[in-house]
Motif scaffolding. Structure first.
Motif, mmCIF file in Angstrom:
data_model
loop_
_atom_site.group_PDB
_atom_site.id
_atom_site.type_symbol
_atom_site.label_atom_id
_atom_site.label_comp_id
_atom_site.label_asym_id
_atom_site.label_seq_id
_atom_site.Cartn_x
_atom_site.Cartn_y
_atom_site.Cartn_z
ATOM 1 N N ARG A 289 3.735 2.057 18.675
ATOM 2 C CA ARG A 289 2.339 2.451 19.229
ATOM 3 C C ARG A 289 2.044 2.769 20.427
ATOM 4 O O ARG A 289 2.353 2.261 21.230
ATOM 5 C CB ARG A 289 1.970 1.105 18.471
ATOM 6 C CG ARG A 289 2.545 -0.536 18.972
ATOM 7 C CD ARG A 289 2.232 -1.721 18.704
ATOM 8 N NE ARG A 289 2.031 -2.620 17.516
ATOM 9 C CZ ARG A 289 2.659 -2.830 16.539
ATOM 10 N NH1 ARG A 289 2.597 -3.866 18.101
ATOM 11 N NH2 ARG A 289 3.315 -3.947 16.348
ATOM 12 N N ASP B 112 5.336 -3.376 4.533
ATOM 13 C CA ASP B 112 4.413 -3.115 5.551
ATOM 14 C C ASP B 112 3.917 -3.877 6.506
ATOM 15 O O ASP B 112 4.248 -3.547 7.023
ATOM 16 C CB ASP B 112 2.949 -2.194 4.600
ATOM 17 C CG ASP B 112 3.441 -0.939 3.581
ATOM 18 O OD1 ASP B 112 4.405 -0.987 3.711
ATOM 19 O OD2 ASP B 112 1.880 -1.152 2.609
ATOM 20 N N GLU B 113 3.937 -5.173 6.384
ATOM 21 C CA GLU B 113 3.697 -5.914 7.061
ATOM 22 C C GLU B 113 4.507 -6.172 8.007
ATOM 23 O O GLU B 113 4.858 -6.743 9.204
ATOM 24 C CB GLU B 113 2.517 -7.092 6.696
ATOM 25 C CG GLU B 113 1.769 -6.935 5.975
ATOM 26 C CD GLU B 113 0.928 -8.007 5.175
ATOM 27 O OE1 GLU B 113 -1.391 -8.715 5.372
ATOM 28 O OE2 GLU B 113 1.267 -9.019 4.616
ATOM 29 N N ASN C 236 -0.628 0.580 7.095
ATOM 30 C CA ASN C 236 -1.034 -0.219 6.057
ATOM 31 C C ASN C 236 -1.270 -2.306 6.470
ATOM 32 O O ASN C 236 -1.627 -2.008 5.334
ATOM 33 C CB ASN C 236 0.310 0.672 4.974
ATOM 34 C CG ASN C 236 0.150 2.100 4.249
ATOM 35 O OD1 ASN C 236 -0.651 2.257 4.187
ATOM 36 N ND2 ASN C 236 2.212 2.092 4.514
ATOM 37 N N ALA C 237 -0.077 -1.809 7.085
ATOM 38 C CA ALA C 237 -0.289 -3.489 7.364
ATOM 39 C C ALA C 237 -2.008 -3.613 7.701
ATOM 40 O O ALA C 237 -2.565 -5.735 7.607
ATOM 41 C CB ALA C 237 0.353 -4.141 8.293
ATOM 42 N N ALA C 238 -2.374 -3.268 8.678
ATOM 43 C CA ALA C 238 -3.942 -2.890 9.042
ATOM 44 C C ALA C 238 -4.871 -2.419 8.378
ATOM 45 O O ALA C 238 -6.158 -3.584 8.862
ATOM 46 C CB ALA C 238 -4.280 -3.035 10.687
ATOM 47 N N ASN D 160 7.479 -4.708 8.521
ATOM 48 C CA ASN D 160 7.586 -3.679 8.926
ATOM 49 C C ASN D 160 6.670 -3.491 10.158
ATOM 50 O O ASN D 160 7.118 -3.361 11.400
ATOM 51 C CB ASN D 160 7.869 -1.997 8.034
ATOM 52 C CG ASN D 160 9.334 -2.163 7.119
ATOM 53 O OD1 ASN D 160 10.011 -2.843 7.528
ATOM 54 N ND2 ASN D 160 8.532 -1.483 6.410
ATOM 55 N N ALA D 161 5.635 -4.239 10.011
ATOM 56 C CA ALA D 161 4.245 -3.436 11.221
ATOM 57 C C ALA D 161 4.549 -4.223 12.296
ATOM 58 O O ALA D 161 4.535 -4.152 13.498
ATOM 59 C CB ALA D 161 3.543 -3.539 10.508
ATOM 60 N N ASP E 296 3.812 2.159 8.546
ATOM 61 C CA ASP E 296 3.830 0.941 8.023
ATOM 62 C C ASP E 296 2.489 -0.244 9.201
ATOM 63 O O ASP E 296 2.063 -0.253 8.233
ATOM 64 C CB ASP E 296 5.126 0.360 8.378
ATOM 65 C CG ASP E 296 6.140 0.919 7.708
ATOM 66 O OD1 ASP E 296 6.166 1.375 6.330
ATOM 67 O OD2 ASP E 296 7.038 1.025 8.149
ATOM 68 N N GLU E 297 1.887 0.647 10.253
ATOM 69 C CA GLU E 297 1.213 -0.382 10.942
ATOM 70 C C GLU E 297 -0.259 0.146 10.490
ATOM 71 O O GLU E 297 -1.230 -1.097 9.829
ATOM 72 C CB GLU E 297 1.372 0.330 12.175
ATOM 73 C CG GLU E 297 2.873 -0.490 12.713
ATOM 74 C CD GLU E 297 2.958 0.572 14.188
ATOM 75 O OE1 GLU E 297 3.209 -0.760 15.796
ATOM 76 O OE2 GLU E 297 2.554 1.351 14.291
ATOM 77 N N ARG F 63 7.039 -5.706 18.673
ATOM 78 C CA ARG F 63 6.203 -4.735 17.876
ATOM 79 C C ARG F 63 5.101 -6.069 17.107
ATOM 80 O O ARG F 63 4.977 -6.275 16.433
ATOM 81 C CB ARG F 63 6.783 -4.673 16.828
ATOM 82 C CG ARG F 63 6.393 -3.279 16.122
ATOM 83 C CD ARG F 63 7.453 -3.332 15.078
ATOM 84 N NE ARG F 63 7.104 -1.405 15.220
ATOM 85 C CZ ARG F 63 6.670 -0.465 13.985
ATOM 86 N NH1 ARG F 63 7.303 -1.325 13.068
ATOM 87 N NH2 ARG F 63 6.065 0.667 13.972
ATOM 88 N N LEU G 289 0.882 -0.931 0.043
ATOM 89 C CA LEU G 289 -0.307 -0.068 0.068
ATOM 90 C C LEU G 289 0.823 1.516 -0.177
ATOM 91 O O LEU G 289 0.756 2.472 -0.199
ATOM 92 C CB LEU G 289 -0.943 -0.144 0.827
ATOM 93 C CG LEU G 289 -1.744 -1.000 1.204
ATOM 94 C CD1 LEU G 289 -2.624 -0.954 2.362
ATOM 95 C CD2 LEU G 289 -3.158 -1.109 0.137
ATOM 96 N N ARG H 87 -2.228 -11.492 2.359
ATOM 97 C CA ARG H 87 -1.660 -12.108 3.724
ATOM 98 C C ARG H 87 -1.766 -13.545 2.964
ATOM 99 O O ARG H 87 -2.990 -13.604 3.101
ATOM 100 C CB ARG H 87 -1.405 -11.950 4.983
ATOM 101 C CG ARG H 87 -2.543 -11.594 5.639
ATOM 102 C CD ARG H 87 -2.679 -10.951 7.008
ATOM 103 N NE ARG H 87 -2.403 -9.683 7.093
ATOM 104 C CZ ARG H 87 -3.248 -9.268 7.907
ATOM 105 N NH1 ARG H 87 -4.067 -9.715 8.260
ATOM 106 N NH2 ARG H 87 -2.787 -7.888 7.835
ATOM 107 N N ASP I 2 2.721 4.110 13.127
ATOM 108 C CA ASP I 2 3.180 5.096 11.944
ATOM 109 C C ASP I 2 2.550 4.101 10.595
ATOM 110 O O ASP I 2 1.554 2.923 10.869
ATOM 111 C CB ASP I 2 3.976 4.332 12.092
ATOM 112 C CG ASP I 2 5.388 3.082 11.577
ATOM 113 O OD1 ASP I 2 4.289 1.666 11.367
ATOM 114 O OD2 ASP I 2 6.194 2.673 12.280
#
Lengths: 219, 219
Positions: free
Chosen positions: B140, A192-193, B195-197, A195-196, B192-193, A168, A96, A140, B190
């Motif tokens: 977070r 993204d996932e 986008n990941a979600a 890194n998150a 990344d988080e 994290r 994204l 995913r 942030d």
């Protein structure tokens, strides 16, 4: 006993102990593109064939030496890796975050499900083309061999939860199970996932719960 | 009854119903920088003061009109928003993805905890400086008013789990609770988080579990 034999035995032992504990190795996929044979020729020249840079974890799949540039309404991304071998329909997988850079909003899709997905322009050294659909953000998923499916007690199309530890740490919901005799056990997420969740290469996730496949294909 | 009074009543009702259901509004923070008064002058000129662009959700905090460029060993990021007002120590908050762009690895830290964090060069229109430490990836966290802490039954420093629904749903572990009479209820993650979600602006998360604060300050 030679090195290959030892490696084989160790791999088998690791695989068995992973299954016992519901653990799966996680790999983060950077942006990449799968090209149809026709598009390989339009981007790289008539009669061109992709050259292998290195094997990927899934059998017969490889990262090619070739790269392309993606061009969206707001920006470009260069050096996007082509994966081989060439296959039916061209599909571009980005995060994204990449979507913001390009100025498009890729839908979250299962690989292969590109109907109505985003348009994007692809530039190669010998040509440029625009696909009307085919730009997605890959949902995913976990690839697993048929025998893994039996061991874990899950079926192709199931959605499971996967827990990742660490400061994290996250629990990923709706992780799609993909079972095939051609697959090797590995969970795929995007950058993204990764890194998150602060995921390092080779880190393991734990399948902690299965749920009914009632959301496959959503966005 | 005037518009302000109606807004006040509606906000109070929304706030109450959110608390009942353990829901918190989520906001994604893009990369930004907090500057010390001294560094404002070094980057923007002697006697310079930040100008407000817009208010942020937390009381007295604002996005400034001013931006800077971050310069790392591998790349630059321009147009990084300065947040105001100027405060004690300069701190730069980026995502891990930004870290790859810059060529540095920001540690995951609670805001304010910058000891031993990454070095970065900051360029403004009137000067450039390098901070030895101060580049972090913000852990977070949930800001909440003292009264929210009582309602949710959590204390400053607690780590909780927050569930986000949707096809790309996740459960975030180790979400730090920050309680102060100066804060307003909001979870900060942030890009990344987010986008990941697959989080859209204004989406709600649900505090589903509290756990003991045994990992604060980790990386």
């Amino acid at each position: 006993m030679n090195k290959d034999k030892i490696r084989e035995i160790v791999e088998e032992m690791v695989k068995k102990s992973l299954k016992k504990s519901n653990m799966v190795p996680i790999a983060a996929s950077n942006r990449h593109i799968h090209l149809s044979p026709e598009h390989v020729e339009r981007l790289f020249g008539r009669g061109y064939e992709l050259t292998k840079l290195k094997d990927l974890s899934q059998p017969n799949q490889f990262a090619a030496k070739e790269t392309v540039t993606l061009i969206g309404p707001k920006g470009k991304i260069a050096n996007v890796r082509v994966l081989g071998p060439a296959r039916g329909i061209t599909q571009v997988e980005v995060s994204l975050f990449d979507g913001f850079t390009l100025g498009v909003m890729p839908p979250i899709r299962i690989s292969g499900d590109i109907k109505g997905s985003e348009t994007i322009t692809i530039q190669g050294p010998r040509g440029q083309l625009t696909i009307r659909e085919g730009l997605i953000c890959a949902a995913r998923h976990i690839h697993m061999h048929t025998s893994d499916g039996e061991t874990f007690g899950v079926q192709d199309g199931d959605l499971v939860q996967v827990k990742v530890d660490g400061f994290r740490g996250v629990i990923f919901s709706n992780v799609l199970i993909r079972v095939s005799p051609k697959y090797k056990l590995e969970m795929h997420i995007d950058l993204d996932e990764a890194n998150a969740a602060g995921i390092k290469n080779g880190q393991l996730g734990e399948i902690i719960a299965a749920k009914s496949p009632n959301q496959v294909g959503g966005e």
